[in-house]
Design a protein around this motif. Structure first.
Motif, PDB file in Angstrom:
ATOM      1  N   LEU A 145       0.825  -1.216   0.000  1.00  0.00           N
ATOM      2  CA  LEU A 145       0.000   0.000   0.000  1.00  0.00           C
ATOM      3  C   LEU A 145       0.855   1.261   0.000  1.00  0.00           C
ATOM      4  O   LEU A 145       0.507   2.266  -0.619  1.00  0.00           O
ATOM      5  CB  LEU A 145      -0.926   0.005   1.219  1.00  0.00           C
ATOM      6  N   VAL A 146       1.982   1.211   0.692  1.00  0.00           N
ATOM      7  CA  VAL A 146       2.831   2.393   0.842  1.00  0.00           C
ATOM      8  C   VAL A 146       3.734   2.599  -0.367  1.00  0.00           C
ATOM      9  O   VAL A 146       3.896   3.729  -0.851  1.00  0.00           O
ATOM     10  CB  VAL A 146       3.669   2.281   2.136  1.00  0.00           C
ATOM     11  N   PHE A 147       4.331   1.536  -0.883  1.00  0.00           N
ATOM     12  CA  PHE A 147       5.390   1.691  -1.882  1.00  0.00           C
ATOM     13  C   PHE A 147       4.963   1.408  -3.326  1.00  0.00           C
ATOM     14  O   PHE A 147       5.545   1.974  -4.257  1.00  0.00           O
ATOM     15  CB  PHE A 147       6.578   0.790  -1.523  1.00  0.00           C
ATOM     16  N   LEU A 148       3.983   0.531  -3.538  1.00  0.00           N
ATOM     17  CA  LEU A 148       3.628   0.196  -4.909  1.00  0.00           C
ATOM     18  C   LEU A 148       3.136   1.396  -5.721  1.00  0.00           C
ATOM     19  O   LEU A 148       3.505   1.523  -6.900  1.00  0.00           O
ATOM     20  CB  LEU A 148       2.595  -0.920  -4.947  1.00  0.00           C
ATOM     21  N   PRO A 149       2.320   2.294  -5.159  1.00  0.00           N
ATOM     22  CA  PRO A 149       1.914   3.447  -5.966  1.00  0.00           C
ATOM     23  C   PRO A 149       3.096   4.251  -6.489  1.00  0.00           C
ATOM     24  O   PRO A 149       3.084   4.712  -7.644  1.00  0.00           O
ATOM     25  CB  PRO A 149       1.062   4.269  -4.985  1.00  0.00           C
ATOM     26  N   LEU A 150       4.129   4.371  -5.674  1.00  0.00           N
ATOM     27  CA  LEU A 150       5.321   5.106  -6.085  1.00  0.00           C
ATOM     28  C   LEU A 150       6.028   4.404  -7.247  1.00  0.00           C
ATOM     29  O   LEU A 150       6.370   5.024  -8.263  1.00  0.00           O
ATOM     30  CB  LEU A 150       6.266   5.234  -4.889  1.00  0.00           C
ATOM     31  N   LEU A 151       6.239   3.095  -7.116  1.00  0.00           N
ATOM     32  CA  LEU A 151       6.930   2.356  -8.173  1.00  0.00           C
ATOM     33  C   LEU A 151       6.113   2.312  -9.456  1.00  0.00           C
ATOM     34  O   LEU A 151       6.660   2.423 -10.559  1.00  0.00           O
ATOM     35  CB  LEU A 151       7.240   0.932  -7.695  1.00  0.00           C
ATOM     36  N   LEU A 152       4.808   2.156  -9.311  1.00  0.00           N
ATOM     37  CA  LEU A 152       3.956   2.108 -10.497  1.00  0.00           C
ATOM     38  C   LEU A 152       3.905   3.452 -11.210  1.00  0.00           C
ATOM     39  O   LEU A 152       3.886   3.515 -12.441  1.00  0.00           O
ATOM     40  CB  LEU A 152       2.553   1.636 -10.109  1.00  0.00           C
ATOM     41  N   ASP A 153       3.888   4.528 -10.445  1.00  0.00           N
ATOM     42  CA  ASP A 153       3.866   5.864 -11.058  1.00  0.00           C
ATOM     43  C   ASP A 153       5.130   6.116 -11.876  1.00  0.00           C
ATOM     44  O   ASP A 153       5.078   6.739 -12.941  1.00  0.00           O
ATOM     45  CB  ASP A 153       3.720   6.943  -9.982  1.00  0.00           C
ATOM     46  N   GLN A 154       6.271   5.651 -11.377  1.00  0.00           N
ATOM     47  CA  GLN A 154       7.509   5.889 -12.114  1.00  0.00           C
ATOM     48  C   GLN A 154       7.767   4.835 -13.187  1.00  0.00           C
ATOM     49  O   GLN A 154       8.656   4.983 -14.017  1.00  0.00           O
ATOM     50  CB  GLN A 154       8.703   5.993 -11.163  1.00  0.00           C
ATOM     51  N   GLY A 155       6.983   3.732 -13.157  1.00  0.00           N
ATOM     52  CA  GLY A 155       7.081   2.730 -14.200  1.00  0.00           C
ATOM     53  C   GLY A 155       8.354   1.919 -14.191  1.00  0.00           C
ATOM     54  O   GLY A 155       8.733   1.321 -15.209  1.00  0.00           O
ATOM     55  N   ARG A 156       8.987   1.830 -13.035  1.00  0.00           N
ATOM     56  CA  ARG A 156      10.217   1.049 -12.914  1.00  0.00           C
ATOM     57  C   ARG A 156      10.490   0.798 -11.430  1.00  0.00           C
ATOM     58  O   ARG A 156       9.983   1.516 -10.564  1.00  0.00           O
ATOM     59  CB  ARG A 156      11.411   1.759 -13.552  1.00  0.00           C
ATOM     60  N   GLY A 157      11.291  -0.221 -11.166  1.00  0.00           N
ATOM     61  CA  GLY A 157      11.648  -0.529  -9.789  1.00  0.00           C
ATOM     62  C   GLY A 157      11.647  -2.028  -9.561  1.00  0.00           C
ATOM     63  O   GLY A 157      11.461  -2.829 -10.492  1.00  0.00           O
ATOM     64  N   HIS A 158      11.835  -2.407  -8.313  1.00  0.00           N
ATOM     65  CA  HIS A 158      11.924  -3.834  -7.994  1.00  0.00           C
ATOM     66  C   HIS A 158      11.494  -4.060  -6.548  1.00  0.00           C
ATOM     67  O   HIS A 158      11.856  -3.292  -5.654  1.00  0.00           O
ATOM     68  CB  HIS A 158      13.361  -4.322  -8.177  1.00  0.00           C
ATOM     69  N   ILE A 159      10.729  -5.108  -6.337  1.00  0.00           N
ATOM     70  CA  ILE A 159      10.318  -5.564  -5.012  1.00  0.00           C
ATOM     71  C   ILE A 159      11.094  -6.830  -4.669  1.00  0.00           C
ATOM     72  O   ILE A 159      11.262  -7.703  -5.529  1.00  0.00           O
ATOM     73  CB  ILE A 159       8.809  -5.876  -4.962  1.00  0.00           C
ATOM     74  N   VAL A 160      11.553  -6.948  -3.432  1.00  0.00           N
ATOM     75  CA  VAL A 160      12.153  -8.188  -2.941  1.00  0.00           C
ATOM     76  C   VAL A 160      11.368  -8.629  -1.717  1.00  0.00           C
ATOM     77  O   VAL A 160      11.271  -7.878  -0.734  1.00  0.00           O
ATOM     78  CB  VAL A 160      13.637  -8.009  -2.567  1.00  0.00           C
ATOM     79  N   ASN A 161      10.788  -9.811  -1.766  1.00  0.00           N
ATOM     80  CA  ASN A 161      10.079 -10.383  -0.624  1.00  0.00           C
ATOM     81  C   ASN A 161      10.876 -11.565  -0.090  1.00  0.00           C
ATOM     82  O   ASN A 161      11.145 -12.517  -0.829  1.00  0.00           O
ATOM     83  CB  ASN A 161       8.678 -10.851  -1.014  1.00  0.00           C
ATOM     84  N   THR A 162      11.234 -11.511   1.181  1.00  0.00           N
ATOM     85  CA  THR A 162      11.949 -12.625   1.790  1.00  0.00           C
ATOM     86  C   THR A 162      10.945 -13.629   2.330  1.00  0.00           C
ATOM     87  O   THR A 162      10.205 -13.347   3.269  1.00  0.00           O
ATOM     88  CB  THR A 162      12.869 -12.154   2.930  1.00  0.00           C
ATOM     89  N   ALA A 163      10.909 -14.795   1.715  1.00  0.00           N
ATOM     90  CA  ALA A 163      10.079 -15.897   2.195  1.00  0.00           C
ATOM     91  C   ALA A 163      11.011 -16.907   2.857  1.00  0.00           C
ATOM     92  O   ALA A 163      11.791 -16.550   3.736  1.00  0.00           O
ATOM     93  CB  ALA A 163       9.278 -16.512   1.054  1.00  0.00           C
ATOM     94  N   SER A 164      10.977 -18.157   2.444  1.00  0.00           N
ATOM     95  CA  SER A 164      11.784 -19.193   3.087  1.00  0.00           C
ATOM     96  C   SER A 164      11.633 -20.478   2.295  1.00  0.00           C
ATOM     97  O   SER A 164      10.638 -20.673   1.575  1.00  0.00           O
ATOM     98  CB  SER A 164      11.311 -19.415   4.526  1.00  0.00           C
ATOM     99  N   ALA A 165      12.613 -21.383   2.442  1.00  0.00           N
ATOM    100  CA  ALA A 165      12.411 -22.733   1.921  1.00  0.00           C
ATOM    101  C   ALA A 165      11.182 -23.368   2.558  1.00  0.00           C
ATOM    102  O   ALA A 165      10.529 -24.224   1.953  1.00  0.00           O
ATOM    103  CB  ALA A 165      13.651 -23.587   2.187  1.00  0.00           C
ATOM    104  N   SER A 166      10.843 -22.933   3.779  1.00  0.00           N
ATOM    105  CA  SER A 166       9.622 -23.402   4.438  1.00  0.00           C
ATOM    106  C   SER A 166       8.365 -22.901   3.743  1.00  0.00           C
ATOM    107  O   SER A 166       7.264 -23.365   4.041  1.00  0.00           O
ATOM    108  CB  SER A 166       9.605 -22.960   5.906  1.00  0.00           C
ATOM    109  N   GLY A 167       8.515 -21.950   2.828  1.00  0.00           N
ATOM    110  CA  GLY A 167       7.402 -21.515   2.008  1.00  0.00           C
ATOM    111  C   GLY A 167       7.268 -22.301   0.726  1.00  0.00           C
ATOM    112  O   GLY A 167       6.319 -22.102  -0.024  1.00  0.00           O
ATOM    113  N   LEU A 168       8.233 -23.188   0.482  1.00  0.00           N
ATOM    114  CA  LEU A 168       8.188 -24.062  -0.692  1.00  0.00           C
ATOM    115  C   LEU A 168       7.903 -25.499  -0.316  1.00  0.00           C
ATOM    116  O   LEU A 168       7.224 -26.221  -1.046  1.00  0.00           O
ATOM    117  CB  LEU A 168       9.520 -23.993  -1.450  1.00  0.00           C
ATOM    118  N   LEU A 169       8.438 -25.940   0.830  1.00  0.00           N
ATOM    119  CA  LEU A 169       8.265 -27.310   1.305  1.00  0.00           C
ATOM    120  C   LEU A 169       7.659 -27.266   2.703  1.00  0.00           C
ATOM    121  O   LEU A 169       8.221 -26.642   3.604  1.00  0.00           O
ATOM    122  CB  LEU A 169       9.615 -28.040   1.343  1.00  0.00           C
ATOM    123  N   ALA A 170       6.534 -27.963   2.900  1.00  0.00           N
ATOM    124  CA  ALA A 170       5.761 -27.815   4.143  1.00  0.00           C
ATOM    125  C   ALA A 170       6.097 -28.882   5.173  1.00  0.00           C
ATOM    126  O   ALA A 170       5.226 -29.541   5.714  1.00  0.00           O
ATOM    127  CB  ALA A 170       4.265 -27.837   3.835  1.00  0.00           C
TER     128      ALA A 170
END
Length: 268
Positions: free
Chosen positions: A126-151
């Motif tokens: 909510l805070v950052f996506l409007p900014l990145l979308l307005d400028q039409g460039r950028g990158h998001i990094v989400n830290t998940a885990s191997a525990s998010g791939l294998l349960a």
């Protein structure tokens, strides 16, 4: 189609940057010419990361941020813009665990993990996506885990659940953002030597699942993998390539895979 991003001359904001993967990523971004706003619940640790970046010749600012607080994330955004005139990379890197048998975990433990591991990403969007979308460039990094791939981690069920959610969120969000010029990387490390033990709450008697024996790596290794992934426009980052073998096995026959896992648990 990948969306590569040149970190040189850009600016990144990182949550959970006071140690571990967040700090290592800040240093790796800075080594590629990217200014960094390091944030952490512990403001002193965020300050230390910023000092390390500056000592290495980079530009940095720091801020104490509670990712459960929308206004704190807005303050992080505003600091990045005021100090560096831009925000190009947003790294959501907070993770906490509640451990114990599933029947012993109180709702409060679930709520804390969901709020910090998952809802913090929703707030960040909510805070950052409007900014990145307005400028039409950028990158998001989400830290998940191997525990998010294998349960396998039934001893940390809220963590497994939220990290699976972050992986799914990241996959769907990447499809939405790509046509608008914004890339996304989902980081799914296996064992990393960090201070996440400080963020664990324990409930009930200890129980240990049979888990993949992936090697431990240092946070500096992950930081380099993350920075390289942003530059290359790579979606998935893992620290144990052998995880792909198990993912292929599960995708080929999910029922047979689960029956094998259940048998291993019964035989343990």
């Amino acid at each position: 189609m990948t969306i590569p991003f040149d970190l040189n001359g850009g600016a990144a904001v990182i949550t959970g940057a006071g140690s571990g993967i967040g700090r290592a990523s800040a240093l790796s971004f800075a080594a590629r010419g990217c200014a960094v706003v390091a944030s952490d619940l512990d403001g002193a640790r965020a300050d230390e990361t910023a000092e390390l970046v500056r000592a290495a010749g980079g530009e940095a600012a720091s801020l104490a941020v509670d990712v459960s607080n929308h206004e704190d994330l807005e303050a992080l955004r505003d600091l990045g813009i005021s100090r560096f005139g831009r925000i190009d990379v947003v790294m959501n890197n907070v993770g906490v665990l509640a451990m114990g048998p599933p029947e012993s975990l109180p709702i409060e433990a679930w709520q804390r993990v969901v709020d910090l591991n998952l809802m913090s990403v929703a707030r960040s969007n909510l805070v950052f996506l409007p900014l990145l979308l307005d400028q039409g460039r950028g990158h998001i990094v989400n830290t998940a885990s191997a525990s998010g791939l294998l349960a396998y981690g039934f001893d940390r069920l809220p963590y497994v659940s939220t990290k699976h959610a972050v992986v799914g969120l990241s996959e769907a969000l990447a499809l939405y953002l790509a046509p608008q010029g914004v890339g996304l990387t989902c980081v799914c490390p296996s064992g990393v030597i960090t201070n996440i033990l400080e963020q664990i709450s324990f409930h009930g008697d200890a129980t240990t699942p049979r888990a993949p024996q992936h090697p431990l790596v240092g946070p500096d290794v992950v930081g380099e993998l993350v920075a390289d992934a942003v530059v290359a426009g790579q979606f998935l980052v893992v620290t144990a390539p052998e995880i792909h073998d198990e993912l292929r096995e599960r995708a080929n026959d999910p029922e047979a895979y689960m029956q094998r896992m259940i048998k291993e648990q019964l035989d343990a």
